[in-house]
Write an enzyme that holds these catalytic residues in place. Structure first.
Site, PDB file in Angstrom:
ATOM      1  N   ARG A  22       0.797  -1.286   0.028  1.00  0.00           N
ATOM      2  CA  ARG A  22      -0.032   0.004  -0.166  1.00  0.00           C
ATOM      3  C   ARG A  22       0.711   1.271  -0.149  1.00  0.00           C
ATOM      4  O   ARG A  22       0.347   2.441  -0.319  1.00  0.00           O
ATOM      5  CB  ARG A  22      -1.101   0.107   1.138  1.00  0.00           C
ATOM      6  CG  ARG A  22      -2.142  -1.026   1.034  1.00  0.00           C
ATOM      7  CD  ARG A  22      -3.186  -0.977   1.907  1.00  0.00           C
ATOM      8  NE  ARG A  22      -2.423  -1.574   3.470  1.00  0.00           N
ATOM      9  CZ  ARG A  22      -2.680  -2.952   3.782  1.00  0.00           C
ATOM     10  NH1 ARG A  22      -3.519  -3.767   2.843  1.00  0.00           N
ATOM     11  NH2 ARG A  22      -2.449  -3.276   4.814  1.00  0.00           N
ATOM     12  N   GLU A  39       4.257 -10.285  15.091  1.00  0.00           N
ATOM     13  CA  GLU A  39       3.840 -10.417  16.476  1.00  0.00           C
ATOM     14  C   GLU A  39       4.280 -12.052  16.709  1.00  0.00           C
ATOM     15  O   GLU A  39       4.564 -12.635  17.820  1.00  0.00           O
ATOM     16  CB  GLU A  39       2.123 -10.435  16.218  1.00  0.00           C
ATOM     17  CG  GLU A  39       1.415 -10.698  17.652  1.00  0.00           C
ATOM     18  CD  GLU A  39      -0.083 -10.821  17.582  1.00  0.00           C
ATOM     19  OE1 GLU A  39      -0.814 -10.873  18.735  1.00  0.00           O
ATOM     20  OE2 GLU A  39      -0.549 -10.639  16.422  1.00  0.00           O
TER      21      GLU A  39
END
Lengths: 182, 186
Positions: A69, A106
């Site tokens: 993006r 994560e």
């Protein structure tokens, strides 16, 4: 969705053009979808203009955009300010010689790559992405640019998720955002 | 040896052609990869690239520029912004949040899938499809299918580079294709 404090009259429309999708890509995540912003031609243009107005007189020679993006927002900014555009990509996408920087997710790690020779020592760089969450991706981009001797002037994102404190992970580099997500 | 052949005499094309880097044997042996990242490092050549597309499409009532992930995301948005069209990203599976429609397409080995958001494009809209390069035309074809399935009219496909030997142009169901440079292996 809260707008930032700058009170530019273009910001409310930009903010409301961003769509929040609950539980994507997994439960508990409120995903900030900028594709709806891209469907509003005025809001998309205003988004780019806000960045261009900030950077056009700062002698920026490189706009580095983070896949994917960051590829949408980076090039229009680069074109308007006369800078090179450098894509920062996932592994094995860029042909030819690259340098890599690993960063934490994560769960596990990922890698970001940049072409050797794209950026020179002394280049003044911006890092662009649609959003900053934990700051891990932007941090990897900063490191790649600094490893080749560029100066990272600022990181710029459309959206910040302040609760995730990504701003603190940018090794002291300034961060500019248009809207903050709750 | 490699050669670029262009069918257009615009003086900006020479600068664009020389900025595209060919990387042999990427992603695998035998493929001469057309690397546009070196074009993006030349602000004038990159601007000229965008200008050539904008000059062609401005004033043609294009409502939508659909860009194919990921290099279509580099060329599509500047064109969309300049001509006042929406930009719609066409993505690999599971990247777009919310409701999508999918189109499968054939690769050399196996299949892949392209997705578009439901509601991004409306029936009757006039669309361009943009990517950096057309090879076999499979991806562009899937992109056109998605747009036509929601009732849009695909006006043209636009790419920086064409590999004419792979005959992608013939796969576009009669839709016109506009490219800036052709790459021919000599």
């Amino acid at each position: 969705m809260a707008s930032n404090d700058a009170q530019d009259p273009r910001l409310p429309r930009i903010s409301s053009a961003i769509r929040v999708i609950p539980d994507f890509p997994k439960p508990g995540i409120m995903f900030q979808d900028i594709t709806t912003l891209l469907l509003d031609t005025k809001a998309f243009k205003d988004t780019i203009d806000l960045f261009v107005e900030r950077y056009r007189d700062q002698n920026i020679s490189v706009v580095a955009g983070v896949e994917a993006r960051g590829f949408i927002f980076g090039p229009p900014i680069a074109l308007a300010i006369g800078a090179k555009f450098v894509p920062m990509r996932k592994p094995n996408k860029l042909p030819g010689e690259v340098i890599s920087e690993e960063y934490s997710l994560e769960y596990g790690t990922d890698k970001m790559e940049m072409h050797v020779g794209a950026v020179q020592a002394g280049d003044r760089a911006l890092v662009i992405d649609d959003l900053i969450a934990t700051g891990g991706t932007l941090c990897a981009a900063i490191k790649l640019l600094e490893r080749v001797g560029a100066q990272v002037v600022e990181c710029a994102c459309v959206i910040e998720l302040p609760e995730l404190k990504g701003r603190e992970k940018l090794t002291g580099k300034p961060l500019f955002v248009l809207v903050k997500g709750a | 040896m490699s050669a670029y052949r262009d069918e257009d005499e615009d003086p900006r094309l020479h600068g664009i052609k020389t900025k595209i880097r060919v990387v042999p044997h990427f992603p695998k042996s035998g493929i001469m990869f057309q690397d546009i990242t070196t074009l993006l490092l030349d602000p004038k050549a990159f601007k000229d690239t965008i200008d050539l597309f904008v000059e062609r499409y401005k004033g043609k009532n294009i409502n939508v520029v659909a860009g194919i992930e990921a290099r279509g995301f580099i060329f599509g948005p500047p064109i969309a912004l300049a001509i006042g069209a929406k930009f719609v990203p066409l993505r690999k599976p599971k990247k777009l949040p919310g409701k999508v429609i999918s189109q499968e397409y054939i690769l050399e080995y196996g299949r892949d899938c392209l997705e578009m958001h439901v509601g991004a494009v409306e029936a009757g809209e006039r669309a361009l499809v943009v990517d950096d390069l057309i090879a076999t035309g499979g991806t562009l074809c899937a992109a056109m299918d998605l747009l036509e399935r929601v009732g849009a009219e695909v006006v043209e496909c636009a790419c920086v580079i064409e590999l004419p030997e792979l005959k992608g142009r013939e796969r576009l169901n009669g839709k016109p294709l506009y490219v800036l440079v052709e790459y021919l292996e000599v």
